[in-house]
Design an enzyme around this catalytic site. Structure first.
Site, PDB file in Angstrom:
ATOM      1  N   ASP A 328       3.433  -4.752   1.301  1.00 56.04           N
ATOM      2  CA  ASP A 328       4.100  -4.103   2.610  1.00 56.04           C
ATOM      3  C   ASP A 328       3.548  -3.813   3.748  1.00 56.04           C
ATOM      4  O   ASP A 328       2.135  -3.319   3.562  1.00 56.04           O
ATOM      5  CB  ASP A 328       4.964  -2.642   1.889  1.00 56.04           C
ATOM      6  CG  ASP A 328       5.762  -1.930   2.882  1.00 56.04           C
ATOM      7  OD1 ASP A 328       6.856  -2.617   3.235  1.00 56.04           O
ATOM      8  OD2 ASP A 328       5.420  -0.723   3.169  1.00 56.04           O
ATOM      9  N   GLU A 357       3.205  -8.735   4.659  1.00 60.30           N
ATOM     10  CA  GLU A 357       3.989  -8.662   5.921  1.00 60.30           C
ATOM     11  C   GLU A 357       3.517  -8.111   7.128  1.00 60.30           C
ATOM     12  O   GLU A 357       2.982  -7.073   7.235  1.00 60.30           O
ATOM     13  CB  GLU A 357       5.292  -7.378   5.160  1.00 60.30           C
ATOM     14  CG  GLU A 357       6.271  -7.205   6.368  1.00 60.30           C
ATOM     15  CD  GLU A 357       6.884  -5.684   6.013  1.00 60.30           C
ATOM     16  OE1 GLU A 357       7.952  -5.479   6.350  1.00 60.30           O
ATOM     17  OE2 GLU A 357       6.126  -4.917   5.621  1.00 60.30           O
TER      18      GLU A 357
END
Length: 615
Positions: A328, A357
């Site tokens: 993330d 990400e």
């Protein structure tokens, strides 16, 4: 925030779970012999444990260093594990000549070929799901004593009761559809007062949130999924924690949390990391700032915290037998730390896969993080994959815009012409939507024809496709951007649901057609691997028609995809593509009995994406 009684109770429960002989909490809770790196750093938490001396007489294990930081309640032990056998080692903690505590610590044996595990690849198709919203397999954990937020399906942002058992119960559905990897939003403990279901405010890095299940159940999910040919990808959060984490009241050191533990918002200006005219202050404002007050930002420049996060990732890969990691908010963490974090993971598991990400639509920025990319600086990245946000951002506009010399399908063509910038464009994760944006059906104004084009494209272009749960049945979020509604409950996952997407009961004809289309495309990838692993060759769009092939020199078949945005049926003239079609004589249409000689033209319906298998 949990009260002191709750925190103590959780610590004691965790100590019992990890096999520790008293209330001391040791992280990682166990380790393995035969790892590539012989070094292991233990973080020990117990009141007034700091400045203890530590000893062990376990063969093959030596204590290299013992460190105390600012808190009196933490101690860090650097071990070297060489030629040690599996077993229980005893650590003795001594202060002023007296033993204050002992810890029994397990060194386990590794699974056979654990280091050689294969990570997810372009051969796979990933199913992204929100565990709280997929299926409720065990109603007994809907509410758990000591956790403030309770079950509330009437609130979009509340906890709805989905859990790990619900995923296990429906593995057959995922297998039958043709998915080969599961990526769930984070499952680790989020002991927050509200909005805890999304999982990104972690309060314990080594324990599943009990409302999802137990660590053992997560390991069971991985094993049962693997038996069905499905890998498990874990969503990891390196950048921040939840504000209810115990580190917010007792951190090992004063610099554990950025900005002295006080909320200072990030600028989100990821471009500052790459700006040749920029300043260090802007970079720090991006990297050191917090997302929101409930997500304190971690300082990975602290080497003890960095080691903690590295070992935590390795522990979960080994413990749960993972096939991949999704990271993330990748670029928000310290750059040097990210280099070392990925290096250590790939050192232990050379064939593993990790996707970061980096939410930028600029391929120059996303590509920077991928391994093998030629960079403007000497930064070392060992990250195999990144999420292809630049491609995702073009899908809906390309399908909705009017065709012209610079708009429409040309946007998809143009973004792929930038692939030279990536270390490996075939190892990018491609997607039409995810858990943080409007669903693709809504983005496309609920046009099933455009949805079909988007799904066909994602599942046949280069890269590793990821489909958000419910996309296969046209789930949408018309009229709202509320993430709680975007992540709505999957129909059939709760007892009493009138619609059951797992069985097809109650689905509309359009939903059934959509589900079958995704199933057909996924089976195409499995039955004709060239569409997943072959080279992509595309032709510049002309008059709203985009043509590309997946092919491979040593395979006597190829897949031809034709996206036609024209409002009329056409006969596609094949002369332009003749040099690439020459080896083939027959074209078989997917989802049809239609087969024809590959000669002068191919029929293509209006507003469609047509797939032909060439032989």
């Amino acid at each position: 925030m949990p009260n002191l009684k709750t925190v103590i109770s959780l610590c004691l429960s965790f100590a019992l779970w990890s096999g520790i002989s008293n209330a001391a909490v040791v992280s990682p809770p166990n380790w393995w012999v035969g790892m590539e790196s012989s070094e292991l750093q233990l973080m020990v938490y117990e009141p007034n444990i700091a400045h203890s001396k530590v000893s062990t007489d376990y063969p093959g294990v030596t204590i290299k260093k013992v460190s105390s930081l600012d808190s009196p309640n933490y101690l860090f032990i650097d071990l070297v594990i060489e030629d040690a056998a599996a077993g229980q080692l005893t650590l003795e903690f001594i202060k002023e000549g007296h033993t204050v505590t002992t810890v029994e610590y397990e060194l386990a044996s590794r699974r056979k070929n654990s280091a050689q595990r294969q990570g997810f690849s372009s051969k796979d198709a990933i199913y992204l799901l929100t565990p709280d919203r997929f299926a409720n397999g065990d109603t007994r954990n809907d509410n758990v004593q000591g956790y403030t937020e309770r079950l509330d399906r009437t609130t979009p942002g509340g906890r709805h009761g989905g859990d790990v058992q619900g995923i296990i119960d429906h593995l057959d559905y995922l297998k039958e559809m043709g998915f080969t990897q599961i990526w769930t939003m984070p499952l680790l403990e989020n002991a927050m007062d509200s909005y805890s279901y999304h999982g990104y405010a972690i309060t314990d890095y080594y324990q599943l949130d009990p409302r999802y299940g137990t660590n053992e159940l997560y390991k069971t999910l991985s094993a049962k999924a693997r038996d069905k040919g499905i890998g498990v990808i874990m969503d990891m959060v390196l950048n921040h924690i939840g504000s209810s984490h115990s580190w917010m009241t007792d951190a090992p050191s004063k610099d554990w949390i950025h900005n002295r533990g006080e909320f200072t918002p990030t600028t989100h200006q990821r471009e500052s990391l790459h700006d040749p005219h920029g300043v260090k202050e802007d970079q720090q404002a991006f990297s050191d700032g917090w997302f929101v007050p409930s997500m304190p930002d971690l300082n990975q420049q602290n080497r003890f915290l960095a080691t903690y996060l590295i070992q935590n990732a390795i522990w979960w890969v080994e413990y749960a037998d993972l096939s991949g990691i999704r990271v993330d908010t990748y670029s928000y963490s310290d750059r040097a730390f990210l280099s070392e974090w990925t290096r250590r993971l790939m050192q232990e598991y050379p064939d593993f896969n990790i996707v970061g990400e980096e939410w930028s639509t600029n391929p120059l920025i996303t590509s920077y993080w991928q391994r093998g990319t030629n960079r403007y600086d000497d930064y070392k990245s060992y990250l195999p994959s990144v999420m292809d946000f630049p491609l995702q951002a073009q899908i809906a506009p390309a399908l909705k815009e009017k065709e012209s010399w610079e708009t429409g399908l040309k946007s998809l063509y143009d973004i792929l012409t930038s692939d030279f910038i990536y270390g490996d464009p075939y190892n990018l994760v491609v997607f039409a939507d995810n858990h943080d944006m409007s669903r693709i059906f809504t983005q496309l104004d609920e046009s099933q024809a455009l949805w079909d084009m988007a799904m066909t494209y994602v599942l046949t272009t280069r890269g590793i496709p990821q489909i958000f749960y419910g996309t296969e049945i046209l789930m949408g979020n018309a009229g709202t951007e509320d993430h709680g509604i975007i992540r709505s409950d999957f129909p059939g996952g709760w007892k009493g649901d009138k619609v059951n997407a797992f069985t097809g009961e109650g689905l509309s004809d359009h939903q059934r057609q959509a589900q079958q289309r995704v199933r057909s495309l996924l089976h195409l990838r499995q039955n004709h691997p060239v569409v997943a692993t072959g080279r992509l060759t595309h032709f510049a769009p002309v008059d709203g028609v985009y043509v590309y092939l997946r092919h491979q020199d040593d395979i006597n078949e190829a897949v031809l995809v034709v996206i036609n945005k024209q409002a009329k049926d056409i006969n596609l003239k094949l002369k332009r593509f003749a040099s690439h079609l020459a080896p083939f004589a027959i074209a078989k249409k997917l989802d049809s009995q239609q087969s024809r000689a590959l000669e002068n033209t191919l029929p293509v319906p209006a507003n469609s994406a047509t797939v032909w298998i060439l032989q």
